[in-house]
Design a protein around this motif. Structure first.
Motif, PDB file in Angstrom:
ATOM      1  N   CYS A 169       0.861  -1.176   0.000  1.00 37.69           N
ATOM      2  CA  CYS A 169       0.000   0.000   0.000  1.00 37.69           C
ATOM      3  C   CYS A 169       0.903   1.234   0.000  1.00 37.69           C
ATOM      4  O   CYS A 169       2.131   1.121   0.040  1.00 37.69           O
ATOM      5  CB  CYS A 169      -0.961  -0.010   1.195  1.00 37.69           C
ATOM      6  SG  CYS A 169      -0.253   0.474   2.778  1.00 37.69           S
ATOM      7  N   ARG A 171       1.392   3.378   2.310  1.00 38.42           N
ATOM      8  CA  ARG A 171       2.122   3.483   3.573  1.00 38.42           C
ATOM      9  C   ARG A 171       3.332   2.554   3.637  1.00 38.42           C
ATOM     10  O   ARG A 171       4.296   2.834   4.352  1.00 38.42           O
ATOM     11  CB  ARG A 171       1.179   3.110   4.730  1.00 38.42           C
ATOM     12  CG  ARG A 171       1.005   4.186   5.737  1.00 38.42           C
ATOM     13  CD  ARG A 171       0.069   3.702   6.826  1.00 38.42           C
ATOM     14  NE  ARG A 171      -1.011   4.624   7.073  1.00 38.42           N
ATOM     15  CZ  ARG A 171      -0.891   5.777   7.738  1.00 38.42           C
ATOM     16  NH1 ARG A 171       0.277   6.134   8.230  1.00 38.42           N
ATOM     17  NH2 ARG A 171      -1.925   6.561   7.911  1.00 38.42           N
ATOM     18  N   CYS A 172       3.278   1.418   2.923  1.00 34.61           N
ATOM     19  CA  CYS A 172       4.439   0.507   2.894  1.00 34.61           C
ATOM     20  C   CYS A 172       5.629   1.231   2.258  1.00 34.61           C
ATOM     21  O   CYS A 172       6.775   1.016   2.659  1.00 34.61           O
ATOM     22  CB  CYS A 172       4.147  -0.729   2.061  1.00 34.61           C
ATOM     23  SG  CYS A 172       2.899  -1.832   2.704  1.00 34.61           S
ATOM     24  N   CYS A 243       3.709  -3.150   8.089  1.00 34.67           N
ATOM     25  CA  CYS A 243       2.947  -1.932   7.769  1.00 34.67           C
ATOM     26  C   CYS A 243       1.788  -1.782   8.759  1.00 34.67           C
ATOM     27  O   CYS A 243       1.066  -2.748   9.022  1.00 34.67           O
ATOM     28  CB  CYS A 243       2.407  -2.022   6.336  1.00 34.67           C
ATOM     29  SG  CYS A 243       1.269  -0.682   5.916  1.00 34.67           S
ATOM     30  N   VAL A 245      -1.046  -0.540   8.435  1.00 39.21           N
ATOM     31  CA  VAL A 245      -2.419  -0.699   7.917  1.00 39.21           C
ATOM     32  C   VAL A 245      -2.617  -1.990   7.134  1.00 39.21           C
ATOM     33  O   VAL A 245      -3.642  -2.663   7.290  1.00 39.21           O
ATOM     34  CB  VAL A 245      -2.895   0.565   7.139  1.00 39.21           C
ATOM     35  CG1 VAL A 245      -2.105   0.797   5.889  1.00 39.21           C
ATOM     36  CG2 VAL A 245      -4.376   0.474   6.791  1.00 39.21           C
ATOM     37  N   CYS A 246      -1.621  -2.385   6.293  1.00 35.33           N
ATOM     38  CA  CYS A 246      -1.819  -3.619   5.508  1.00 35.33           C
ATOM     39  C   CYS A 246      -0.908  -4.752   5.965  1.00 35.33           C
ATOM     40  O   CYS A 246      -0.875  -5.807   5.334  1.00 35.33           O
ATOM     41  CB  CYS A 246      -1.651  -3.353   4.010  1.00 35.33           C
ATOM     42  SG  CYS A 246       0.062  -3.302   3.448  1.00 35.33           S
TER      43      CYS A 246
END
Ligand SMILES: [Zn+2]
Length: 272
Positions: A169, A171-172, A243, A245-246
């Protein structure tokens, strides 16, 4: 079933074995949410509408300004002062009556996105501020929607498709937003007018491919466009298992407005 008029309108799609009548019906049934009706959003909306994407949700609280018209080609001089979402709807209605434009004259927030995003198949990012981008990235992961990313500044751009666990994603790749003021906006630093057209059409192409299920999407690849050198580079990008979020043990599992406060105070810059 396609009508005779639709068979004529979409005949160049129908001729393609990878699309055909069935693919065209997929496009007509597809629901795409577009964040921002500005530089990137203009070509995305124009081409998705022409291609017959049946439902186009458009989120943008801004009105059309004279300084937008150098690149935001879905709007015209008589539209100055109108809500951008209204201008988009009027233009698209003229291009293709098959397309239902749903207007959201508001900026994306942690409160409205959970109501809106689940109704769509995928999201296309046409915003130009980090708060909105992180918000939409996190929302796309949480609601499991493919996220077609694009960004532009001056003469350069980037694009990718985020659809974890296939690939990363946003953010990653970019775990933290840069501090406010570290990266200038287009409003501050300028942008070559044609550049959002170039990047927006890459995003539109990726969106159509995702809907049709053809080709190799930009998943796991970050496309970097150098407009002055006219070079297109691919960086391989991987999902970060840590991460927030993911990753395998996510800490961001719902949207909280305080995490994206910059989004609501960045009035006037959410439209690229
Ligand atoms: Zn991630």
């Amino acid at each position: 079933m396609l009508s005779d008029e639709q068979i004529m309108r979409y005949s160049r799609h129908i001729l393609l074995p990878e699309v055909g009548g069935r693919g065209q019906q997929k496009l007509l049934a597809a629901k795409v949410l577009l964040i921002g009706a500005g530089g990137l959003g203009s070509p995305v909306a124009l081409y998705l509408a022409a291609a017959g994407v049946g439902t186009l949700g458009v989120m943008d609280a801004d009105t059309v300004d004279l300084s937008n018209l150098q690149r935001q080609v879905i709007h015209a001089t008589p539209d100055i002062g109108k809500l951008k979402v209204e201008s988009v709807k009027e233009t698209i209605n003229q291009i293709n009556p098959d397309v239902n434009v749903i207007m959201y004259p508001e900026f994306a927030t942690a409160d409205n996105v959970p109501e809106i995003l689940p109704q769509y198949d995928l999201v296309v990012d046409g915003c130009d501020n980090f708060a909105t981008r992180y918000l939409m990235n996190d929302a796309a992961v949480i609601y499991k929607k493919p996220y077609v990313y694009g960004s532009i500044l001056r003469f350069d751009g980037q694009a990718s498709v985020f659809n974890p666990p296939q690939g990363p994603c946003y953010r990653c790749i970019f775990p933290e937003a840069p501090p406010p003021g570290a990266v200038p906006s287009c409003q501050e630093a300028g942008v070559l007018g044609v550049l959002p057209g170039l990047l927006g059409l890459i995003q539109a192409t990726e969106a159509v491919k995702l809907i049709l299920g053809v080709g190799e999407p930009l998943i796991g690849r970050l496309l970097i466009v150098d407009g002055l050198g006219m070079e297109f580079l691919h960086a391989k990008v991987k999902r970060n298992t840590k991460c927030p979020v993911c990753g395998d043990e996510p800490t961001i599992t719902k949207l909280l407005e305080e995490n994206y406060l910059q989004a609501v105070c960045s009035v006037g810059s959410a439209e690229e």
